[in-house]
Structure formats: structure tokens, C-alpha cells
Design a protein around this motif. Structure first.
Motif, PDB file in Angstrom:
ATOM      1  N   ASP A  77       0.837  -1.205   0.000  1.00 29.31           N
ATOM      2  CA  ASP A  77       0.000   0.000   0.000  1.00 29.31           C
ATOM      3  C   ASP A  77       0.871   1.253   0.000  1.00 29.31           C
ATOM      4  O   ASP A  77       0.585   2.212  -0.716  1.00 29.31           O
ATOM      5  N   ALA A  78       1.933   1.241   0.796  1.00 29.49           N
ATOM      6  CA  ALA A  78       2.849   2.378   0.841  1.00 29.49           C
ATOM      7  C   ALA A  78       3.502   2.599  -0.520  1.00 29.49           C
ATOM      8  O   ALA A  78       3.615   3.744  -0.987  1.00 29.49           O
ATOM      9  N   VAL A  79       3.885   1.516  -1.179  1.00 24.38           N
ATOM     10  CA  VAL A  79       4.492   1.612  -2.514  1.00 24.38           C
ATOM     11  C   VAL A  79       3.504   2.218  -3.505  1.00 24.38           C
ATOM     12  O   VAL A  79       3.841   3.135  -4.270  1.00 24.38           O
ATOM     13  N   VAL A  80       2.266   1.718  -3.499  1.00 28.09           N
ATOM     14  CA  VAL A  80       1.242   2.226  -4.417  1.00 28.09           C
ATOM     15  C   VAL A  80       0.979   3.708  -4.159  1.00 28.09           C
ATOM     16  O   VAL A  80       0.884   4.511  -5.101  1.00 28.09           O
ATOM     17  N   LEU A  81       0.879   4.099  -2.889  1.00 30.79           N
ATOM     18  CA  LEU A  81       0.626   5.506  -2.563  1.00 30.79           C
ATOM     19  C   LEU A  81       1.800   6.390  -2.992  1.00 30.79           C
ATOM     20  O   LEU A  81       1.586   7.479  -3.540  1.00 30.79           O
ATOM     21  N   GLY A 112       1.805   6.549  -6.800  1.00 32.61           N
ATOM     22  CA  GLY A 112       0.685   7.391  -7.212  1.00 32.61           C
ATOM     23  C   GLY A 112       0.978   8.866  -7.008  1.00 32.61           C
ATOM     24  O   GLY A 112       0.677   9.699  -7.863  1.00 32.61           O
ATOM     25  N   ALA A 113       1.580   9.210  -5.858  1.00 34.24           N
ATOM     26  CA  ALA A 113       1.925  10.606  -5.579  1.00 34.24           C
ATOM     27  C   ALA A 113       2.960  11.127  -6.573  1.00 34.24           C
ATOM     28  O   ALA A 113       2.833  12.246  -7.085  1.00 34.24           O
ATOM     29  N   ALA A 114       3.969  10.321  -6.867  1.00 33.50           N
ATOM     30  CA  ALA A 114       4.999  10.745  -7.830  1.00 33.50           C
ATOM     31  C   ALA A 114       4.399  10.918  -9.225  1.00 33.50           C
ATOM     32  O   ALA A 114       4.693  11.896  -9.923  1.00 33.50           O
ATOM     33  N   THR A 115       3.545   9.976  -9.614  1.00 33.39           N
ATOM     34  CA  THR A 115       2.895  10.067 -10.928  1.00 33.39           C
ATOM     35  C   THR A 115       1.991  11.291 -10.999  1.00 33.39           C
ATOM     36  O   THR A 115       1.978  12.018 -12.003  1.00 33.39           O
ATOM     37  N   ALA A 116       1.239  11.531  -9.938  1.00 29.91           N
ATOM     38  CA  ALA A 116       0.337  12.694  -9.904  1.00 29.91           C
ATOM     39  C   ALA A 116       1.129  13.989  -9.991  1.00 29.91           C
ATOM     40  O   ALA A 116       0.739  14.923 -10.707  1.00 29.91           O
ATOM     41  N   TRP A 117       2.234  14.055  -9.261  1.00 26.66           N
ATOM     42  CA  TRP A 117       3.066  15.258  -9.298  1.00 26.66           C
ATOM     43  C   TRP A 117       3.602  15.489 -10.711  1.00 26.66           C
ATOM     44  O   TRP A 117       3.543  16.600 -11.234  1.00 26.66           O
ATOM     45  N   VAL A 154      -8.083   8.776  -8.139  1.00 26.56           N
ATOM     46  CA  VAL A 154      -8.219   7.324  -8.296  1.00 26.56           C
ATOM     47  C   VAL A 154      -7.429   6.576  -7.220  1.00 26.56           C
ATOM     48  O   VAL A 154      -7.952   5.652  -6.589  1.00 26.56           O
ATOM     49  N   VAL A 155      -6.194   6.976  -6.984  1.00 23.81           N
ATOM     50  CA  VAL A 155      -5.376   6.304  -5.967  1.00 23.81           C
ATOM     51  C   VAL A 155      -5.983   6.510  -4.579  1.00 23.81           C
ATOM     52  O   VAL A 155      -6.030   5.583  -3.763  1.00 23.81           O
TER      53      VAL A 155
END
Length: 128
Positions: free
Chosen positions: A16-20, A23-28, A44-45
């Protein structure tokens, strides 16, 4: 619950930490190029985390939400209708309804399950 052990409530794992984090890096990254793409990734994340870890809603409800988001997002991308604000508002309304409905089920096992579903342990033992 198909698990062999009784483990209701909030959950969090290394995955879950990896996905979050991803997701944060991709969103940024995407948000620095196209604002709505970054917001969509966070949206979505964030819903993935709420549905799978906090409220732990049923798979069918997750698919309903995801299908609605994809349909509205695709319409917005192709035709500029209904627009990103409407996509986000409609999906927040839908997620609120789905979470409300889930917390009233006899097998609800997400956050605050003791308050919403005090008979869960007995139901789980009986249904095994």
C-alpha cells in the motif's frame, strides 16, 4: 470474508505504501504538465486506498465506481462533456453512497466496524 483469520478494520501494508508513493509521484509529474491528469491520479489512488484499506468495500462496488469514473472521464476527454469538475463531483457522490451502503451490510468489516457492526465476529464464525 474469505480470509482464514478474523482481521477487520483499517489495514495498511508495505505494498500500500508503494502504491501511494508511486501514485503521488505520478500525480506530481502529470499534474505539472496537465493539471487534471494529476488530480485524476490522486483521485483514483485515493479512492483505491479508501475502498480497499479504510472502508474495505465489496469488489462489485469498486467496479461500479471505477466503471463510472472511466466512462465519465472518457466522455470528458472525447467530447469535453461533462467536464472534470462534474466527473469529480459525480464520483464523490457515488463513493459516498457506496460507502454508506457498505457500512450497513451484515458483513461490513472496515474502519469503525465495532460501532457499525458489533455482531461481525459472530457472523464471521457462523459463516465459515
Amino acid at each position: 470474508m474469505p480470509q482464514s483469520q478474523f482481521r477487520p478494520g483499517f489495514r495498511f501494508s508495505a505494498m500500500d505504501a508503494v502504491v501511494l508513493c508511486l501514485g503521488a509521484a505520478t500525480a506530481w509529474f502529470l499534474g505539472s504538465v496537465i493539471w487534471w491528469a494529476g488530480v485524476a491520479v490522486v483521485f483514483v489512488v485515493g479512492h483505491f486506498f479508501l475502498f480497499c484499506n479504510v472502508f474495505r468495500i465489496a469488489r462489485g462496488s469498486e467496479f461500479t465506481w471505477a466503471g463510472t469514473f472511466v466512462l465519465l472521464a472518457a466522455c470528458t476527454l472525447i467530447t469535453d462533456w461533462p467536464g472534470w469538475p462534474a466527473v469529480f463531483i459525480a464520483c464523490v457522490c457515488l463513493s459516498t453512497f457506496l460507502i454508506w451502503r457498505e457500512t450497513r451490510k451484515k458483513d461490513y468489516h472496515g474502519i469503525f466496524w465495532q460501532r457499525r457492526n458489533p455482531g461481525l465476529r459472530e457472523w464471521w464464525e457462523y459463516s465459515r
